[in-house]
Motif scaffolding. Structure first.
Motif, PDB file in Angstrom:
ATOM      1  N   HIS A 114      73.773 130.642 -24.754  1.00  0.00           N
ATOM      2  CA  HIS A 114      74.881 129.744 -24.457  1.00  0.00           C
ATOM      3  C   HIS A 114      75.228 128.855 -25.670  1.00  0.00           C
ATOM      4  O   HIS A 114      76.401 128.533 -25.914  1.00  0.00           O
ATOM      5  CB  HIS A 114      74.484 128.897 -23.243  1.00  0.00           C
ATOM      6  CG  HIS A 114      75.461 127.867 -22.835  1.00  0.00           C
ATOM      7  ND1 HIS A 114      76.464 128.108 -21.926  1.00  0.00           N
ATOM      8  CD2 HIS A 114      75.604 126.572 -23.214  1.00  0.00           C
ATOM      9  CE1 HIS A 114      77.167 127.007 -21.771  1.00  0.00           C
ATOM     10  NE2 HIS A 114      76.669 126.055 -22.541  1.00  0.00           N
ATOM     11  N   HIS A 118      78.853 128.455 -27.816  1.00  0.00           N
ATOM     12  CA  HIS A 118      79.528 127.243 -28.322  1.00  0.00           C
ATOM     13  C   HIS A 118      79.719 127.359 -29.837  1.00  0.00           C
ATOM     14  O   HIS A 118      80.767 127.002 -30.371  1.00  0.00           O
ATOM     15  CB  HIS A 118      78.681 126.003 -28.031  1.00  0.00           C
ATOM     16  CG  HIS A 118      78.819 125.449 -26.647  1.00  0.00           C
ATOM     17  ND1 HIS A 118      80.017 124.983 -26.143  1.00  0.00           N
ATOM     18  CD2 HIS A 118      77.904 125.246 -25.657  1.00  0.00           C
ATOM     19  CE1 HIS A 118      79.836 124.528 -24.911  1.00  0.00           C
ATOM     20  NE2 HIS A 118      78.565 124.682 -24.589  1.00  0.00           N
ATOM     21  N   HIS A 145      73.382 119.138 -24.372  1.00  0.00           N
ATOM     22  CA  HIS A 145      73.002 119.436 -25.755  1.00  0.00           C
ATOM     23  C   HIS A 145      73.489 118.342 -26.698  1.00  0.00           C
ATOM     24  O   HIS A 145      74.544 117.754 -26.484  1.00  0.00           O
ATOM     25  CB  HIS A 145      73.616 120.754 -26.250  1.00  0.00           C
ATOM     26  CG  HIS A 145      73.791 121.793 -25.202  1.00  0.00           C
ATOM     27  ND1 HIS A 145      72.735 122.396 -24.588  1.00  0.00           N
ATOM     28  CD2 HIS A 145      74.903 122.333 -24.649  1.00  0.00           C
ATOM     29  CE1 HIS A 145      73.184 123.262 -23.696  1.00  0.00           C
ATOM     30  NE2 HIS A 145      74.498 123.236 -23.712  1.00  0.00           N
ATOM     31  N   ASP A 311      82.010 123.857 -21.059  1.00  0.00           N
ATOM     32  CA  ASP A 311      81.497 125.179 -20.706  1.00  0.00           C
ATOM     33  C   ASP A 311      82.603 126.064 -20.130  1.00  0.00           C
ATOM     34  O   ASP A 311      83.401 125.610 -19.306  1.00  0.00           O
ATOM     35  CB  ASP A 311      80.350 125.037 -19.696  1.00  0.00           C
ATOM     36  CG  ASP A 311      79.108 124.481 -20.364  1.00  0.00           C
ATOM     37  OD1 ASP A 311      79.100 124.396 -21.610  1.00  0.00           O
ATOM     38  OD2 ASP A 311      78.155 124.144 -19.649  1.00  0.00           O
TER      39      ASP A 311
HETATM   40 ZN    ZN Z   1      77.407 124.042 -22.862  1.00  0.00          ZN
END
Ligand code: ZN
Ligand code: KG4
Length: 353
Positions: A114, A118, A145, A311
């Protein structure tokens, strides 16, 4: 062989997403269900609730994007899903569905990190003039994050620093909660801060000036809590506190980004691009602070549009396409990884610079 379209699935946290890209990376269809309503009553993401919501929403979203793209499953060149890091329940739901489609159609399955999704987003065709060429510096700022990453190529990442406690979005959410704002708190706190005076309270700037580019936000959050508990509140409004907190975060991020750009330049003298991604990148004061810091270091700041910063499944499909082009597919025995550092993606385990 002419490459076909790619289906991407995102289910690592509280956003359920599906997207279809054509072989060149153009978005044919995208759909996202944000689970804010499911989690709002709990004041944060509840993993079990998230997993069930992904299970409920994902099949419908996948059918929808396939229909909107005008494709059948046999037209897909591969199926990609977030394989981690994230909440295990959602990861199992997304990778399970992706593997099922891939198996039925005898197409490659791609388990996407993931964070890599990004990291590669700025390379989506049409987003920035000429695309984001490697190498570039990525500042990933979200609820889960908070890290600086040198991006040298697909699978070639080096984490230059990150938070030692809370992620920056988590700090926004916690301070917003202290101020009685609804979850997720970032946007509400930014709106409140616009009406306040940041100079009314003095808050600490943890890690500012420290070597490296690690972050720390828990001391700042505690300072806000103590300030709010102070009796009497001596005429400082909640808006002043929100403004003071946001100003402290901008100072910290600008300072850490400056250090990260110097570290980046030492590794890759030709690097000129600073990419900021993650939900917190939507904050205007933070964007302005980072743009100034970048200009001061001879870098140029770019931020994907908010729908691609938070996301989403487009970024997962795009990372899948980048990996598929290099022949880096995964096997059906891939097990989702709640923890999955970016450095682990190096093919032979050695750290790239
Ligand atoms: Zn994310
Ligand atoms: O990337 P994202 O949608 O999800 C993950 O955490 O992976 O980021 C959500 C985070 C939340 O903590 C939210 O409060 C924060 O981004 N956020 C903001 C703003 N918009 C969203 N923080 C500060 N200012 C904003 N305008």
């Amino acid at each position: 062989m002419q490459m076909g379209a790619l289906l991407g699935i995102e289910s690592s946290c509280d956003d359920t997403g599906a997207a279809v890209l054509d072989a060149d990376g153009r978005v044919l269809a995208e759909a996202l269900h944000s689970q804010h309503a499911e989690h709002a009553a709990f004041g944060g993401v509840v993993p079990e609730v998230a997993a069930r919501a992904h299970l409920h929403h994902l099949p419908g979203l996948v059918r929808r994007v396939m229909r909107e793209a005008g494709l059948g499953y046999a037209d897909l060149a591969g199926v990609a899903a977030s394989g981690g890091p994230g909440l295990i329940g959602g990861l199992i739901v997304g990778t399970g569905l992706a593997k099922g489609i891939a198996l039925a159609q005898r197409r490659p399955f791609l388990a996407i990190n993931h964070l890599e999704a990004h990291a590669l987003t700025p390379r989506l065709p049409g987003l920035f003039d000429g695309g984001a060429a490697f190498p570039y510096l990525l500042l990933l700022l979200s609820g889960g994050h908070c890290q600086c990453v040198a991006v040298a190529g697909v699978g070639r990442y080096r984490r230059l620093g990150g938070t030692v406690d809370d992620a920056v979005g988590e700090a926004f959410d916690k301070v917003a909660k202290l101020l009685g704002l609804p979850w997720p708190g970032g946007p509400a706190l930014e709106a409140l801060a616009a009406r306040g005076d940041p100079r009314r309270i003095v808050l600490p700037r943890p890690m500012r000036g420290r070597a490296g580019c690690d972050f720390s936000f828990s001391g700042l959050k505690t300072a806000v809590a103590q300030r709010l508990a102070a009796d009497p509140p001596d005429g400082v409004s909640p808006a002043d506190i929100a403004a003071g907190f946001q100003a402290a975060v901008v100072d910290i991020l600008a300072d850490r980004a400056r250090h990260a750009m110097r570290m980046m330049r030492a590794l890759h003298p030709e690097a000129r691009l600073l990419v900021v991604a993650g939900g917190v990148a939507a904050n205007r004061a933070i964007r302005t602070g980072l743009a100034e810091a970048a200009a001061g270091e001879g870098f140029h700041l770019v931020a994907p549009p908010p729908r691609l910063c938070t996301d989403n499944a487009v970024m997962v499909a795009w990372a899948g396409l980048e990996r598929l082009r290099l022949g880096r597919t995964d096997t059906m025995d891939f097990a989702p990884r709640p923890r999955w550092p970016l450095e682990d993606l190096a093919p032979d385990g050695h750290v790239f610079i």
